[in-house]
Scaffold this motif. Sequence first.
Motif, PDB file in Angstrom:
ATOM      1  N   GLY A  99      27.383  20.044   6.552  1.00 22.98           N
ATOM      2  CA  GLY A  99      26.073  19.850   7.161  1.00 22.98           C
ATOM      3  C   GLY A  99      25.455  18.546   6.714  1.00 22.98           C
ATOM      4  N   MET A 100      24.501  18.074   7.496  1.00 19.03           N
ATOM      5  CA  MET A 100      23.809  16.823   7.197  1.00 19.03           C
ATOM      6  C   MET A 100      22.377  17.127   6.780  1.00 19.03           C
ATOM      7  SD  MET A 100      26.184  14.729   7.758  1.00 19.03           S
ATOM      8  CE  MET A 100      27.787  15.366   8.205  1.00 19.03           C
ATOM      9  N   GLY A 101      21.885  16.380   5.803  1.00 18.36           N
ATOM     10  CA  GLY A 101      20.498  16.540   5.370  1.00 18.36           C
ATOM     11  C   GLY A 101      20.374  16.557   3.866  1.00 18.36           C
ATOM     12  N   GLU A 102      19.141  16.618   3.412  1.00 17.80           N
ATOM     13  CA  GLU A 102      18.809  16.525   1.984  1.00 17.80           C
ATOM     14  C   GLU A 102      18.875  17.868   1.256  1.00 17.80           C
ATOM     15  OE1 GLU A 102      18.047  13.712   0.269  1.00 17.80           O
ATOM     16  OE2 GLU A 102      18.290  12.434   2.018  1.00 17.80           O
ATOM     17  N   VAL A 103      19.003  18.983   2.009  1.00 16.15           N
ATOM     18  CA  VAL A 103      19.033  20.322   1.408  1.00 16.15           C
ATOM     19  C   VAL A 103      20.149  21.126   2.059  1.00 16.15           C
ATOM     20  CG1 VAL A 103      17.734  22.462   1.050  1.00 16.15           C
ATOM     21  CG2 VAL A 103      16.540  20.262   0.973  1.00 16.15           C
ATOM     22  N   LEU A 104      20.947  21.828   1.256  1.00 18.47           N
ATOM     23  CA  LEU A 104      22.039  22.638   1.783  1.00 18.47           C
ATOM     24  C   LEU A 104      21.473  23.762   2.647  1.00 18.47           C
ATOM     25  CD1 LEU A 104      25.200  23.696  -0.102  1.00 18.47           C
ATOM     26  CD2 LEU A 104      24.096  25.265   1.454  1.00 18.47           C
ATOM     27  N   ASP A 105      21.867  23.773   3.906  1.00 19.57           N
ATOM     28  CA  ASP A 105      21.440  24.798   4.849  1.00 19.57           C
ATOM     29  C   ASP A 105      22.628  25.107   5.759  1.00 19.57           C
ATOM     30  OD1 ASP A 105      20.374  26.424   6.814  1.00 19.57           O
ATOM     31  OD2 ASP A 105      18.618  25.148   7.187  1.00 19.57           O
ATOM     32  N   LYS A 106      23.324  26.203   5.451  1.00 17.42           N
ATOM     33  CA  LYS A 106      24.525  26.569   6.218  1.00 17.42           C
ATOM     34  C   LYS A 106      24.232  26.810   7.695  1.00 17.42           C
ATOM     35  CE  LYS A 106      26.817  28.677   2.262  1.00 17.42           C
ATOM     36  NZ  LYS A 106      27.381  29.908   1.708  1.00 17.42           N
ATOM     37  N   ASN A 107      23.008  27.150   8.036  1.00 20.19           N
ATOM     38  CA  ASN A 107      22.652  27.400   9.436  1.00 20.19           C
ATOM     39  C   ASN A 107      22.597  26.112  10.258  1.00 20.19           C
ATOM     40  OD1 ASN A 107      22.384  30.226   9.119  1.00 20.19           O
ATOM     41  ND2 ASN A 107      20.395  29.891   8.157  1.00 20.19           N
ATOM     42  N   LYS A 108      22.533  24.981   9.595  1.00 19.92           N
ATOM     43  CA  LYS A 108      22.441  23.705  10.307  1.00 19.92           C
ATOM     44  C   LYS A 108      23.759  22.934  10.278  1.00 19.92           C
ATOM     45  CE  LYS A 108      17.504  23.113   9.644  1.00 19.92           C
ATOM     46  NZ  LYS A 108      16.453  22.267   9.071  1.00 19.92           N
ATOM     47  N   GLY A 109      24.809  23.556   9.772  1.00 24.68           N
ATOM     48  CA  GLY A 109      26.097  22.870   9.672  1.00 24.68           C
ATOM     49  C   GLY A 109      27.118  23.416  10.645  1.00 24.68           C
ATOM     50  N   GLU A 110      28.351  23.012  10.413  1.00 27.53           N
ATOM     51  CA  GLU A 110      29.483  23.480  11.212  1.00 27.53           C
ATOM     52  C   GLU A 110      30.625  23.822  10.265  1.00 27.53           C
ATOM     53  OE1 GLU A 110      31.116  20.392  13.689  1.00 27.53           O
ATOM     54  OE2 GLU A 110      31.106  18.955  12.069  1.00 27.53           O
ATOM     55  N   THR A 111      31.572  24.591  10.745  1.00 26.73           N
ATOM     56  CA  THR A 111      32.731  24.953   9.939  1.00 26.73           C
ATOM     57  C   THR A 111      33.967  24.290  10.523  1.00 26.73           C
ATOM     58  OG1 THR A 111      31.731  27.059   9.329  1.00 26.73           O
ATOM     59  CG2 THR A 111      34.111  26.850   9.045  1.00 26.73           C
ATOM     60  N   LEU A 112      34.681  23.578   9.672  1.00 26.04           N
ATOM     61  CA  LEU A 112      35.906  22.896  10.082  1.00 26.04           C
ATOM     62  C   LEU A 112      37.115  23.697   9.612  1.00 26.04           C
ATOM     63  CD1 LEU A 112      34.818  19.311   9.042  1.00 26.04           C
ATOM     64  CD2 LEU A 112      34.858  20.263  11.341  1.00 26.04           C
ATOM     65  N   LYS A 113      38.139  23.736  10.465  1.00 27.37           N
ATOM     66  CA  LYS A 113      39.367  24.474  10.165  1.00 27.37           C
ATOM     67  C   LYS A 113      40.484  23.500   9.819  1.00 27.37           C
ATOM     68  CE  LYS A 113      37.903  27.886  13.483  1.00 27.37           C
ATOM     69  NZ  LYS A 113      37.880  28.084  14.909  1.00 27.37           N
ATOM     70  N   VAL A 114      41.625  24.032   9.409  1.00 27.82           N
ATOM     71  CA  VAL A 114      42.787  23.214   9.056  1.00 27.82           C
ATOM     72  C   VAL A 114      43.094  22.205  10.163  1.00 27.82           C
ATOM     73  CG1 VAL A 114      45.279  23.274   8.628  1.00 27.82           C
ATOM     74  CG2 VAL A 114      43.787  24.955   7.534  1.00 27.82           C
ATOM     75  N   GLY A 115      43.263  20.965   9.755  1.00 31.27           N
ATOM     76  CA  GLY A 115      43.581  19.894  10.693  1.00 31.27           C
ATOM     77  C   GLY A 115      42.366  19.185  11.261  1.00 31.27           C
ATOM     78  N   GLU A 116      41.180  19.715  11.032  1.00 32.49           N
ATOM     79  CA  GLU A 116      39.970  19.081  11.549  1.00 32.49           C
ATOM     80  C   GLU A 116      39.365  18.162  10.489  1.00 32.49           C
ATOM     81  OE1 GLU A 116      38.719  22.452  14.800  1.00 32.49           O
ATOM     82  OE2 GLU A 116      37.750  22.555  12.845  1.00 32.49           O
ATOM     83  N   SER A 117      38.653  17.136  10.954  1.00 30.21           N
ATOM     84  CA  SER A 117      38.115  16.101  10.067  1.00 30.21           C
ATOM     85  C   SER A 117      36.677  15.772  10.411  1.00 30.21           C
ATOM     86  CB  SER A 117      38.913  14.797  10.215  1.00 30.21           C
ATOM     87  OG  SER A 117      40.252  14.965   9.890  1.00 30.21           O
ATOM     88  N   PHE A 118      36.013  15.113   9.469  1.00 30.59           N
ATOM     89  CA  PHE A 118      34.742  14.467   9.765  1.00 30.59           C
ATOM     90  C   PHE A 118      34.689  13.134   9.034  1.00 30.59           C
ATOM     91  CE2 PHE A 118      33.491  16.975   6.028  1.00 30.59           C
ATOM     92  CZ  PHE A 118      32.669  16.108   5.309  1.00 30.59           C
ATOM     93  N   VAL A 119      33.958  12.204   9.640  1.00 35.24           N
ATOM     94  CA  VAL A 119      33.742  10.892   9.049  1.00 35.24           C
ATOM     95  C   VAL A 119      32.286  10.826   8.636  1.00 35.24           C
ATOM     96  CG1 VAL A 119      33.724   8.405   9.459  1.00 35.24           C
ATOM     97  CG2 VAL A 119      35.505   9.830  10.489  1.00 35.24           C
ATOM     98  N   LEU A 120      32.062  10.377   7.433  1.00 37.71           N
ATOM     99  CA  LEU A 120      30.722  10.324   6.885  1.00 37.71           C
ATOM    100  C   LEU A 120      30.335   8.882   6.592  1.00 37.71           C
ATOM    101  CD1 LEU A 120      28.408  12.107   5.747  1.00 37.71           C
ATOM    102  CD2 LEU A 120      29.490  11.807   3.538  1.00 37.71           C
ATOM    103  N   PRO A 121      29.273   8.385   7.214  1.00 35.91           N
ATOM    104  CA  PRO A 121      28.840   7.014   6.916  1.00 35.91           C
ATOM    105  C   PRO A 121      28.339   6.882   5.479  1.00 35.91           C
ATOM    106  CG  PRO A 121      27.794   7.862   8.928  1.00 35.91           C
ATOM    107  CD  PRO A 121      28.473   9.014   8.249  1.00 35.91           C
ATOM    108  N   ALA A 122      28.362   5.680   4.967  1.00 36.72           N
ATOM    109  CA  ALA A 122      27.843   5.399   3.624  1.00 36.72           C
ATOM    110  C   ALA A 122      26.368   5.796   3.535  1.00 36.72           C
ATOM    111  CB  ALA A 122      28.005   3.916   3.315  1.00 36.72           C
ATOM    112  N   SER A 123      26.000   6.316   2.374  1.00 37.44           N
ATOM    113  CA  SER A 123      24.605   6.648   2.051  1.00 37.44           C
ATOM    114  C   SER A 123      23.990   7.678   3.001  1.00 37.44           C
ATOM    115  CB  SER A 123      23.747   5.375   2.027  1.00 37.44           C
ATOM    116  OG  SER A 123      24.279   4.452   1.107  1.00 37.44           O
TER     117      SER A 123
END
Length: 159
Positions: A99-123
Amino acid sequence: MKSIFITLCLALTTLSAQAEDQIERMTADKMQSYKVANINWKDEPLLPKGAKSALILGDPSKPGVFIAWLKFPPNYPIPAHTHPYTEVITVLKGKLGNGMGEVLDKNKGETLKVGESFVLPASHAHYVWTEKEETIVELIATGPWDISYSNPKDDPRKK
């Protein structure tokens, strides 16, 4: 005008060569296979207790690209944080919540499975978590690698 252009071109060429010299290139001395059963996992001090890591290639403490595997136990959260450079995370085993943001909130994220990726920009503030199973991810990033927790109280290095 022509001499200014030539001087500028020479300066840019010199700066480019100096920048290249400062970035350590990712190289391998030999072919090597990596299998989960044979990995030498170590405690990962930058993450909350329970995370393990294994360096595959490169050196996260130096400038340049590196590859590491990270292993997380079931029901494991990594609180909101940022990194100084772009990261690519690929799930190798299990599932990873992201998930994205300043506080962990599982309701605002997504779940990735085997073989899936995400790219995260700096900062870019983000958080991750696992659910009912052990999860292993591959991290490809640029060093020197670091982590800054949104809430300094979450930083395991300060406990």
